[in-house]
Design an enzyme around this catalytic site. Structure first.
Site, short mmCIF file in Angstrom:
data_model
loop_
_atom_site.label_atom_id
_atom_site.label_comp_id
_atom_site.label_asym_id
_atom_site.label_seq_id
_atom_site.Cartn_x
_atom_site.Cartn_y
_atom_site.Cartn_z
NE ARG A 43 1.55 -5.09 11.46
CZ ARG A 43 2.23 -4.42 10.53
NH1 ARG A 43 3.80 -5.24 10.96
NH2 ARG A 43 2.67 -4.26 10.00
NE ARG B 235 6.79 -2.48 7.04
CZ ARG B 235 5.34 -2.82 6.80
NH1 ARG B 235 4.67 -2.02 5.54
NH2 ARG B 235 4.48 -3.45 6.95
NE ARG C 207 5.82 -0.27 10.39
CZ ARG C 207 5.05 -0.45 9.33
NH1 ARG C 207 4.74 0.20 8.15
NH2 ARG C 207 3.88 -0.79 9.81
CE LYS D 28 -2.53 -0.79 3.91
NZ LYS D 28 -1.27 -2.47 4.30
NE ARG E 176 -5.20 -1.60 9.10
CZ ARG E 176 -4.00 -1.45 8.50
NH1 ARG E 176 -4.03 0.52 8.39
NH2 ARG E 176 -2.69 -1.42 8.52
P1 ADP Z 1 1.81 -1.66 3.25
O1 ADP Z 1 1.97 -0.52 3.56
O2 ADP Z 1 0.68 -2.46 2.74
O3 ADP Z 1 2.45 -2.11 4.55
P2 ADP Z 1 4.75 -1.67 1.92
O4 ADP Z 1 4.73 -0.77 0.76
O5 ADP Z 1 4.99 -1.13 3.02
O6 ADP Z 1 3.15 -1.94 2.32
O7 ADP Z 1 5.15 -2.85 1.40
C1 ADP Z 1 5.58 -3.86 2.08
C2 ADP Z 1 7.57 -4.54 1.88
O8 ADP Z 1 6.83 -4.86 0.92
C3 ADP Z 1 7.96 -3.14 1.60
O9 ADP Z 1 9.26 -3.45 1.86
C4 ADP Z 1 8.26 -3.19 0.33
O10 ADP Z 1 9.41 -2.67 -0.45
C5 ADP Z 1 7.35 -4.26 -0.94
N1 ADP Z 1 6.89 -4.57 -1.72
C6 ADP Z 1 5.71 -3.40 -1.88
N2 ADP Z 1 5.50 -3.42 -3.46
C7 ADP Z 1 6.61 -4.61 -3.76
C8 ADP Z 1 6.73 -5.29 -4.71
N3 ADP Z 1 5.70 -5.20 -5.58
N4 ADP Z 1 6.87 -6.91 -5.17
C9 ADP Z 1 8.07 -6.89 -3.85
N5 ADP Z 1 8.18 -6.18 -3.05
C10 ADP Z 1 7.55 -5.37 -3.02
P1 ADP Z 2 0.64 -2.11 7.25
O1 ADP Z 2 -0.11 -1.79 6.02
O2 ADP Z 2 1.91 -2.76 7.40
O3 ADP Z 2 -0.33 -2.89 8.33
P2 ADP Z 2 0.37 0.51 8.70
O4 ADP Z 2 1.54 1.68 9.06
O5 ADP Z 2 -0.90 0.84 7.39
O6 ADP Z 2 0.71 -1.15 8.30
O7 ADP Z 2 -0.19 0.11 9.86
C1 ADP Z 2 0.16 -0.07 10.88
C2 ADP Z 2 -0.49 -0.20 11.94
O8 ADP Z 2 -1.12 1.22 12.52
C3 ADP Z 2 -0.95 -1.24 12.24
O9 ADP Z 2 -1.21 -2.66 12.72
C4 ADP Z 2 -2.54 -0.33 13.70
O10 ADP Z 2 -2.00 -0.70 14.78
C5 ADP Z 2 -1.96 1.10 12.83
N1 ADP Z 2 -3.60 1.39 12.09
C6 ADP Z 2 -2.86 2.10 10.85
N2 ADP Z 2 -4.28 2.91 10.22
C7 ADP Z 2 -5.14 2.14 11.22
C8 ADP Z 2 -6.84 2.41 10.89
N3 ADP Z 2 -7.16 2.99 9.68
N4 ADP Z 2 -7.17 1.83 12.33
C9 ADP Z 2 -6.86 1.38 13.86
N5 ADP Z 2 -5.29 0.97 13.58
C10 ADP Z 2 -4.87 2.06 12.43
#
Ligand code: ADP
Ligand code: ADP
Ligand code: ZN
Length: 216
Positions: free
Chosen positions: A171, A127, A160, A13, A88
């Site tokens: 998660r 990541r 992180r 994302k 979410r």
């Molecule tokens: P999210 O915000 O959904 O948690 P991230 O954008 O932070 O996801 O991506 C999670 C991890 O996967 C990061 O380390 C990112 O660099 C990697 N990543 C994202 N998109 C791809 C892809 N299409 N192929 C391989 N790795 C990816």
């Molecule tokens: P990822 O998509 O990789 O789980 P985010 O950075 O979007 O990572 O979220 C990290 C953490 O922040 C989540 O695991 C949750 O604890 C909190 N969080 C983020 N967005 C929300 C939301 N819309 N509602 C509740 N908790 C949230």
């Protein structure tokens, strides 16, 4: 243009959001980033959010909803925004509908990034993020040009706290229970674009822009 990007933890994302906001020139609203920025400054909000984040749990709806409401009513969101990581839960989605109605606005598209569970774990555990600007990297799939330093700002690259394997697994469970049902919710509203997230970053982005382009 008013967009939502959703998908399980590690789906990509944030990576795609950075590219979308650059192309469409809309503010990027990431609730996760907002919590992490608050934590960096040790604000009460940051400290409260950390209690939940470190356990892999969602921050309570009323806390998140208040922040997002306040943010999307600001002047720079008048003509559009990209919500990343919100909504979410069903109550969050309902709250978003309400605030959009108050603004006499509607969403244009909800982009859902679809990725299988084993791939999610590998992505989230590998990541790395910039401590300074939050830019996202991956040890294997998207390393920075110079090891340990951010391409954007030369800041330090760190892992992180919530990207430890046990927390990632939790998660994903929370996602399946509380967030996945929203896919059907937005499908029923005719807003959903389902995107295959298991492709190269650029290919995923191409599919996203095509799905947006078809409608707008
Ligand atoms: P999210 O915000 O959904 O948690 P991230 O954008 O932070 O996801 O991506 C999670 C991890 O996967 C990061 O380390 C990112 O660099 C990697 N990543 C994202 N998109 C791809 C892809 N299409 N192929 C391989 N790795 C990816
Ligand atoms: P990822 O998509 O990789 O789980 P985010 O950075 O979007 O990572 O979220 C990290 C953490 O922040 C989540 O695991 C949750 O604890 C909190 N969080 C983020 N967005 C929300 C939301 N819309 N509602 C509740 N908790 C949230
Ligand atoms: Zn940086």
């Amino acid at each position: 243009m008013r967009l939502v990007i959703m998908g399980p933890p590690g789906a990509g994302k944030g990576t795609q959001a950075a590219k979308i906001v650059e192309k469409y020139n809309v503010p990027h609203i990431s609730t996760g980033d907002i919590f992490r920025q608050n934590l960096k400054k040790n604000t009460p909000l940051g400290l409260k959010a950390k209690e939940y984040m470190d356990k892999g749990l969602l921050v309570p709806d009323e806390v998140v909803v208040a922040i997002v409401k306040d943010r999307i009513m600001q002047e720079d969101c008048k003509d559009g925004f990209l919500l990343d990581g919100f909504p979410r839960t069903a109550p969050q989605a309902n709250a978003l509908d309400e605030v959009l109605e108050e603004m006499d606005a509607r969403l244009d598209k909800v982009i859902n990034i679809d990725v299988a569970k084993d791939v999610l774990i590998e992505r989230a555990v590998g990541r790395r993020v910039c401590k300074n600007c939050g830019a996202t990297y991956h040890v294997k799939y998207n390393p920075p040009g110079r090891e340990g330093a951010c391409d954007v700002c030369s800041g330090e690259i760190i892992q992180r706290d919530d990207d430890k394997k046990e927390t990632v697994v939790k998660r994903i469970e929370v996602y399946l229970e509380q967030t996945q049902p929203l896919i059907q919710y937005y499908k029923d509203k005719g807003l959903l674009a389902n995107i295959n997230g298991q492709q190269e970053i650029e290919k995923v982005f191409d599919d996203i822009t095509q799905s947006i382009g078809r409608e707008i």
